[in-house]
Design a protein around this motif. Sequence first.
Motif, PDB file in Angstrom:
ATOM      1  N   ILE A  81      42.532  22.711  44.608  1.00 54.09           N
ATOM      2  CA  ILE A  81      43.329  22.665  45.649  1.00 54.09           C
ATOM      3  C   ILE A  81      44.870  22.813  45.283  1.00 54.09           C
ATOM      4  CG2 ILE A  81      43.503  19.998  45.190  1.00 54.09           C
ATOM      5  CD1 ILE A  81      43.956  19.828  47.969  1.00 54.09           C
ATOM      6  N   ILE A  82      45.513  23.694  46.393  1.00 49.48           N
ATOM      7  CA  ILE A  82      47.028  23.930  46.138  1.00 49.48           C
ATOM      8  C   ILE A  82      47.775  23.196  47.189  1.00 49.48           C
ATOM      9  CG2 ILE A  82      48.710  25.908  45.935  1.00 49.48           C
ATOM     10  CD1 ILE A  82      46.660  25.773  43.787  1.00 49.48           C
ATOM     11  N   VAL A  83      48.472  22.076  46.849  1.00 50.88           N
ATOM     12  CA  VAL A  83      49.012  21.248  47.775  1.00 50.88           C
ATOM     13  C   VAL A  83      50.427  21.800  48.053  1.00 50.88           C
ATOM     14  CG1 VAL A  83      47.797  19.108  46.849  1.00 50.88           C
ATOM     15  CG2 VAL A  83      49.981  19.737  45.720  1.00 50.88           C
ATOM     16  N   ASN A  84      51.028  21.250  49.200  1.00 53.03           N
ATOM     17  CA  ASN A  84      52.326  21.656  49.647  1.00 53.03           C
ATOM     18  C   ASN A  84      53.238  21.095  48.502  1.00 53.03           C
ATOM     19  OD1 ASN A  84      51.215  22.414  52.201  1.00 53.03           O
ATOM     20  ND2 ASN A  84      51.845  20.418  53.022  1.00 53.03           N
ATOM     21  N   GLY A  85      54.286  21.982  48.624  1.00 52.21           N
ATOM     22  CA  GLY A  85      55.487  21.699  47.483  1.00 52.21           C
ATOM     23  C   GLY A  85      55.496  22.114  46.187  1.00 52.21           C
ATOM     24  N   VAL A  86      54.217  22.578  45.690  1.00 53.23           N
ATOM     25  CA  VAL A  86      53.973  23.179  44.264  1.00 53.23           C
ATOM     26  C   VAL A  86      55.058  24.128  44.076  1.00 53.23           C
ATOM     27  CG1 VAL A  86      52.407  24.444  42.857  1.00 53.23           C
ATOM     28  CG2 VAL A  86      51.771  22.474  44.101  1.00 53.23           C
ATOM     29  N   PHE A  87      55.385  25.028  44.907  1.00 52.64           N
ATOM     30  CA  PHE A  87      56.238  26.253  44.730  1.00 52.64           C
ATOM     31  C   PHE A  87      57.555  26.147  45.360  1.00 52.64           C
ATOM     32  CE2 PHE A  87      51.769  27.661  44.862  1.00 52.64           C
ATOM     33  CZ  PHE A  87      51.655  27.913  43.478  1.00 52.64           C
ATOM     34  N   ARG A  88      57.920  24.894  45.521  1.00 53.91           N
ATOM     35  CA  ARG A  88      59.199  24.761  46.586  1.00 53.91           C
ATOM     36  C   ARG A  88      60.405  25.217  45.805  1.00 53.91           C
ATOM     37  NH1 ARG A  88      59.008  17.989  45.378  1.00 53.91           N
ATOM     38  NH2 ARG A  88      60.071  18.197  43.374  1.00 53.91           N
ATOM     39  N   ASP A  89      60.452  25.508  44.622  1.00 60.65           N
ATOM     40  CA  ASP A  89      61.628  25.974  43.887  1.00 60.65           C
ATOM     41  C   ASP A  89      61.566  27.427  43.758  1.00 60.65           C
ATOM     42  OD1 ASP A  89      64.394  25.569  43.414  1.00 60.65           O
ATOM     43  OD2 ASP A  89      63.824  25.117  41.468  1.00 60.65           O
ATOM     44  N   CYS A  90      60.467  28.257  44.310  1.00 60.89           N
ATOM     45  CA  CYS A  90      60.153  29.588  43.658  1.00 60.89           C
ATOM     46  C   CYS A  90      60.522  30.496  44.640  1.00 60.89           C
ATOM     47  CB  CYS A  90      58.732  29.550  43.384  1.00 60.89           C
ATOM     48  SG  CYS A  90      58.181  28.466  42.234  1.00 60.89           S
ATOM     49  N   THR A  91      61.611  30.501  45.071  1.00 60.05           N
ATOM     50  CA  THR A  91      62.035  31.243  46.302  1.00 60.05           C
ATOM     51  C   THR A  91      62.238  32.839  45.901  1.00 60.05           C
ATOM     52  OG1 THR A  91      64.442  30.737  45.896  1.00 60.05           O
ATOM     53  CG2 THR A  91      63.081  29.767  47.798  1.00 60.05           C
ATOM     54  N   LYS A 101      39.225  25.620  46.655  1.00 56.14           N
ATOM     55  CA  LYS A 101      38.408  25.619  48.174  1.00 56.14           C
ATOM     56  C   LYS A 101      39.459  25.264  49.155  1.00 56.14           C
ATOM     57  CE  LYS A 101      34.651  23.258  46.171  1.00 56.14           C
ATOM     58  NZ  LYS A 101      33.567  21.954  45.929  1.00 56.14           N
ATOM     59  N   THR A 102      40.572  24.576  48.809  1.00 57.07           N
ATOM     60  CA  THR A 102      41.682  24.294  49.803  1.00 57.07           C
ATOM     61  C   THR A 102      43.035  24.742  49.408  1.00 57.07           C
ATOM     62  OG1 THR A 102      40.287  22.206  50.336  1.00 57.07           O
ATOM     63  CG2 THR A 102      42.545  22.232  51.184  1.00 57.07           C
ATOM     64  N   ILE A 103      43.759  25.151  50.340  1.00 50.90           N
ATOM     65  CA  ILE A 103      45.095  25.655  50.221  1.00 50.90           C
ATOM     66  C   ILE A 103      45.964  25.007  51.501  1.00 50.90           C
ATOM     67  CG2 ILE A 103      46.997  27.280  49.874  1.00 50.90           C
ATOM     68  CD1 ILE A 103      44.833  29.320  49.038  1.00 50.90           C
ATOM     69  N   GLU A 104      46.617  23.777  51.243  1.00 51.78           N
ATOM     70  CA  GLU A 104      47.398  23.397  52.253  1.00 51.78           C
ATOM     71  C   GLU A 104      48.317  24.237  53.113  1.00 51.78           C
ATOM     72  OE1 GLU A 104      49.264  19.674  50.760  1.00 51.78           O
ATOM     73  OE2 GLU A 104      46.997  18.629  50.588  1.00 51.78           O
ATOM     74  N   ARG A 105      48.503  23.704  54.540  1.00 47.71           N
ATOM     75  CA  ARG A 105      49.032  24.737  55.355  1.00 47.71           C
ATOM     76  C   ARG A 105      50.249  25.507  54.977  1.00 47.71           C
ATOM     77  NH1 ARG A 105      48.599  25.507  61.000  1.00 47.71           N
ATOM     78  NH2 ARG A 105      47.041  24.022  61.003  1.00 47.71           N
ATOM     79  N   SER A 106      51.182  24.445  54.377  1.00 47.47           N
ATOM     80  CA  SER A 106      52.574  24.731  53.889  1.00 47.47           C
ATOM     81  C   SER A 106      52.698  25.213  52.450  1.00 47.47           C
ATOM     82  CB  SER A 106      53.588  23.696  54.363  1.00 47.47           C
ATOM     83  OG  SER A 106      53.673  23.448  55.702  1.00 47.47           O
ATOM     84  N   ALA A 107      51.782  25.386  51.639  1.00 52.35           N
ATOM     85  CA  ALA A 107      51.707  25.511  50.268  1.00 52.35           C
ATOM     86  C   ALA A 107      52.517  26.706  49.898  1.00 52.35           C
ATOM     87  CB  ALA A 107      50.398  25.722  49.763  1.00 52.35           C
ATOM     88  N   PHE A 108      52.547  27.826  50.768  1.00 42.06           N
ATOM     89  CA  PHE A 108      53.417  28.929  50.457  1.00 42.06           C
ATOM     90  C   PHE A 108      54.553  29.236  51.144  1.00 42.06           C
ATOM     91  CE2 PHE A 108      49.005  30.812  49.426  1.00 42.06           C
ATOM     92  CZ  PHE A 108      48.816  30.174  48.240  1.00 42.06           C
ATOM     93  N   GLY A 145      56.701  20.154  42.904  1.00 44.45           N
ATOM     94  CA  GLY A 145      57.719  20.344  41.855  1.00 44.45           C
ATOM     95  C   GLY A 145      57.053  20.723  40.476  1.00 44.45           C
ATOM     96  N   SER A 146      56.002  21.212  40.394  1.00 43.47           N
ATOM     97  CA  SER A 146      55.588  21.511  39.072  1.00 43.47           C
ATOM     98  C   SER A 146      56.211  22.797  38.619  1.00 43.47           C
ATOM     99  CB  SER A 146      53.806  22.143  39.312  1.00 43.47           C
ATOM    100  OG  SER A 146      52.968  21.012  39.243  1.00 43.47           O
ATOM    101  N   PRO A 203      52.811  18.392  35.301  1.00 46.26           N
ATOM    102  CA  PRO A 203      53.678  17.316  36.188  1.00 46.26           C
ATOM    103  C   PRO A 203      55.024  18.185  36.513  1.00 46.26           C
ATOM    104  CG  PRO A 203      53.010  16.575  33.928  1.00 46.26           C
ATOM    105  CD  PRO A 203      52.880  18.126  33.978  1.00 46.26           C
ATOM    106  N   SER A 204      55.913  17.425  37.772  1.00 50.38           N
ATOM    107  CA  SER A 204      56.650  17.848  38.315  1.00 50.38           C
ATOM    108  C   SER A 204      57.755  18.076  37.137  1.00 50.38           C
ATOM    109  CB  SER A 204      57.108  16.860  39.375  1.00 50.38           C
ATOM    110  OG  SER A 204      58.454  17.277  40.052  1.00 50.38           O
TER     111      SER A 204
END
Length: 287
Positions: free
Chosen positions: A107-117, A130-137, A87-88, A61-62
């Motif tokens: 699936i890897i959705v957008n925002g999972v790594f949003r704080d991992c700069t 199977k799917t990685i959303e366009r902005s996931a990284f 936010g995970s 969870p986030s």
Amino acid sequence: MNIFLLFAPLVCLFGSSYQRCISTVATTECDAASFSRGHPVKLDSYRNFVQFKGSNIEEIPSGTFRLLPEVSSLYLSFNTIKKLEPGSFDGLPKLSQLVLNHNSLEIIVNGVFRDCTNLRMLDLGANKIKTIERSAFSELINLEEIVLSFNQLESVPESVAVLVKVKKIDLSNNKIKSVESNVFTKLNSLEVLSLESNKIRYVQDDAFKGLNKLQEINLKDNYLSNLNAANLINNLKSLKTIKLSINDFVCKTLKAIIDEFEARNIKVTRGVSKADVTINGIACKLQ
């Protein structure tokens, strides 16, 4: 006494459930049954390297790790993780290494790594992605290595295009059928690329355009019957090694490809085939 053999038991608080952790000099290893929404992991003390391995964790969870700001390496391999959400991994400003291999992600959705700069290495290998959303990284602005091997990807994910500092990409053992033009164009720091053991039948011209620092490319164990060596050489100014064994080349075509690479001092890695007909140890067809 060797301090590396010292262990210290810790109490971890997951909501209202206490778990046992063990710390050595370098690592903290925890056995977590699950993570609870709204109850971030809390440790009285912990090392920079934290591991939750081989448990029955199914989702993150986030904000799960927001109380562990000093963690630099987080290992979550060999669990049953099926879901990551935006936010995970929030609250981990020093995280440089994240290992999520051998789970059940699809699936890897957008925002999972949003704080991992500050993340340098991300391992998502051996999942079911199977799917990685366009902005996931998009937030991984300092990433240097990404492992996406042993998944279910059918094409090179567009999401990798933002990884401008990445030096190594492993896309081996997926279901990629072709490599399209300009798919890697912005990755001018990339040095090593593996596309081994996919289902690639053709590589379009300019597929590797822009990879000015690429030194090694692995196209082993695919279904290639031809390859525009001149186009690759023109685009890959720093290329030193290419791997081409276990494909579907006719011998005449394979010889021409090898000759063209070697004329530019690019090594074609020798194969180990014991077939009746080989060139440079690479099996090929007479016609």
